[in-house]
Design an enzyme around this catalytic site. Structure first.
Site: not given
Length: 438
Positions: A85, A280, A296, A393
Site C-alpha cells: 500500500e 486498520k 504469521d 495518500h
C-alpha cells in the site's frame, strides 16, 4: 468445461503451469511468461522458495521498504516493512522523525504467556473428572519432557495446566487449558506437540480410571490446538510530549491539535464503524513488520481484532489523553512473535530483516512491531485531523496510476511536476496524461 485433475501435486512446476494455461488461462497469451519471469535465477534459492508451500508455480513479490529514525527506548532502529500500500512506509517514517525529536517511543512487554487447549467431551460426573485430572497432571508434564527439555533450557516451557468446565456453554464440553512460555520462538509447533501428547495421556488414563463407569471411560478428544488469542502476551507502546510541542502548523496550535486528535480517538473508542478503519491504520504498520520478519500476520490479525472486541464491542486499539499539559498516546496489543524457527531461519530476506533490526529477541521484536503500529496510527490520525488523508495518500499513489497507464519516464517526471501544484485524483491524472500525449 474443465475437468478435475488427479495427482496435480505430483506434476513438475512447469507441468502445473502448462496445465493451468491450457485449462484456465486460454485467453491470456502472456500467462506462462508472467509466471516464469518471477522465478529466481538462482536455482538453489528458487528451490527453497518452492518448498515453503505446496503446488508452487511462481513467487509473489511485495516491496520491502525501510522506515528510518525510530527511536525506541533510547535506541535508534531502521524498521523493514513488507507491504503493497502506498504511503504506509512514508507515513511511518514521518511519524518516527516527528517523535524522535520529542523523546522517542517507549515500549515494554507486559507478559508473554501463550495459550493452548485440548478440547474434549465427557458425559459423566465432573467431580470424578476433577479427581482424575489431579492424579494425571504430573503425568501430563512427564509425558512431554522430551518435547519441553530444550525449551526449558532456554527458560521457557509449560507454565500451567488447568481443567476447564464449559458445559454451561456446550453440553459435555471440557478443556485442558495450558499456558506456555516459548521464549524467542513463536512456538506453534512446540505448543501443538505438547497438546497432542496431553490428549493422548488423558484419553489413555480415562480409559482405565477405576472410578469411571464404562460410559465415562469413553472420553472423546475433539481436537488439540494452540490459540491465536493471546490476551496475556501483551506489549505496550507509547509516546508523550508537552502539548505545545505538537504544533507544526501555523494555522493550528498544539492545544487545538490535541483537542481534535483526542476527539478522533474517542470516536474510534465508541463507534465500531470508525474503529475498524482506525485499527486498520495501526495494522498497516504491524502487519508490514510481521510479514517482513517471517511471522504469521493472519494469527496476529485475528488475535488483535479479538482483543479489540474483548469488552463486548469492537473498539480502538489506541488511546490518548492530556494530563498536566502532557499529551500521551498509547496502545496495548497482544502479539505472539518469534525470532527463531520457521521462516526466520530459512528465508534470506527475513534473516536480513532481523539483521537490520539488530537481531532482536522475541520481546524486542514485539516492542518494535507495536511501535510501528502506533506510529502508523498517529500518522493517519494526524493527517485526518489536519490536511485530510487524501493529500498525502494520493501523492504516493500517483506513481501507481502512472505505471498502470504505462507512462514513460519523461511523462512521469512532467506529471510529478504538474501535480505538485494541482489536486491529485485518479480521473485528473488520466485526463492530464491524455492531454500530454495528444
Amino acid at each position: 468445461m474443465t475437468k478435475p485433475i488427479n495427482g496435480f501435486s505430483k506434476l513438475s512446476k512447469s507441468e502445473k503451469i502448462d496445465w493451468l494455461a491450457e485449462n484456465y488461462l486460454k485467453n491470456n497469451e502472456n500467462a506462462v511468461s508472467i509466471l516464469k519471469q518471477y522465478w529466481n535465477e538462482d536455482d538453489k534459492l528458487q528451490k527453497l522458495h518452492d518448498e515453503f508451500i505446496e503446488n508452487t508455480v511462481s513467487n509473489f513479490y511485495l516491496p520491502l521498504g525501510l522506515a528510518p529514525n525510530f527511536l525506541i527506548n533510547g535506541k535508534y532502529y531502521v524498521i523493514p516493512m513488507a507491504i503493497e500500500e502506498s504511503s504506509v512506509v512514508a507515513a511511518a517514517s514521518k511519524a518516527a522523525k516527528f517523535w524522535s525529536e520529542r523523546g522517542g517511543f517507549k515500549a515494554s512487554v507486559i507478559n508473554q504467556k501463550k495459550i493452548g487447549q485440548v478440547h474434549f467431551l465427557f458425559s459423566g460426573d465432573f467431580s470424578k473428572l476433577q479427581r482424575l485430572f489431579k492424579i494425571i497432571e504430573p503425568k501430563l508434564r512427564e509425558a512431554v519432557k522430551p518435547i519441553t527439555r530444550n525449551m526449558e533450557k532456554r527458560g521457557g516451557g509449560i507454565l500451567s495446566i488447568d481443567l476447564i468446565n464449559k458445559t454451561q456453554d456446550l453440553e459435555n464440553y471440557y478443556q485442558l487449558f495450558a499456558k506456555f512460555d516459548t521464549r524467542d520462538s513463536m512456538g506453534a509447533n512446540f505448543i501443538n506437540s505438547c497438546l497432542e501428547k496431553f490428549a493422548e495421556v488423558l484419553q489413555e488414563e480415562a480409559s482405565k480410571f477405576e472410578e469411571f463407569s464404562a460410559k465415562e471411560k469413553e472420553l472423546q478428544i475433539i481436537m488439540s490446538i494452540l490459540s491465536n488469542y493471546v490476551p496475556e502476551c501483551i506489549v505496550r507502546a507509547e509516546v508523550s510530549c508537552p502539548v505545545a510541542e505538537l504544533s507544526e502548523d501555523k494555522n493550528m496550535t498544539g492545544e487545538q491539535f490535541t483537542e481534535k486528535f483526542i476527539q478522533a480517538v474517542r470516536i474510534a473508542e465508541i463507534e465500531p464503524y470508525r474503529a475498524v478503519t482506525h485499527n486498520k491504520g495501526a495494522m498497516n504498520g504491524i502487519d508490514a513488520v510481521v510479514l517482513a520478519t517471517g511471522n504469521d500476520f493472519r494469527a496476529v490479525e485475528a488475535g488483535i481484532h479479538a482483543y479489540a472486541s474483548r469488552n463486548g464491542s469492537y473498539s480502538s486499539l489506541t488511546h490518548a489523553s492530556v494530563e498536566d499539559g502532557i499529551f500521551k498516546f498509547w496502545m496495548e496489543i497482544p502479539l505472539a512473535l518469534g525470532t527463531v524457527g520457521g521462516l526466520t531461519s530459512l528465508h534470506p530476506l527475513v534473516k536480513l530483516a532481523l539483521d537490520i533490526l539488530q537481531k532482536p529477541s522475541a520481546s524486542e521484536l514485539m516492542e518494535i512491531t507495536a511501535v510501528a503500529g502506533l506510529a502508523q496510527n498517529f500518522a493517519a490520525l494526524r493527517s485526518l485531523t489536519t490536511t485530510g488523508i487524501q493529500q498525502g495518500h494520493m501523492k504516493m499513489h500517483l506513481m501507481n496510476i502512472l505505471n498502470q497507464h504505462k507512462a514513460s519516464e519523461i511523462e512521469k517526471k512532467e506529471m510529478v511536476e504538474y501535480f505538485t501544484h494541482h489536486t491529485i485524483t485518479h480521473s485528473s491524472v488520466i485526463e492530464q496524461l491524455e492531454k500530454m500525449r495528444s
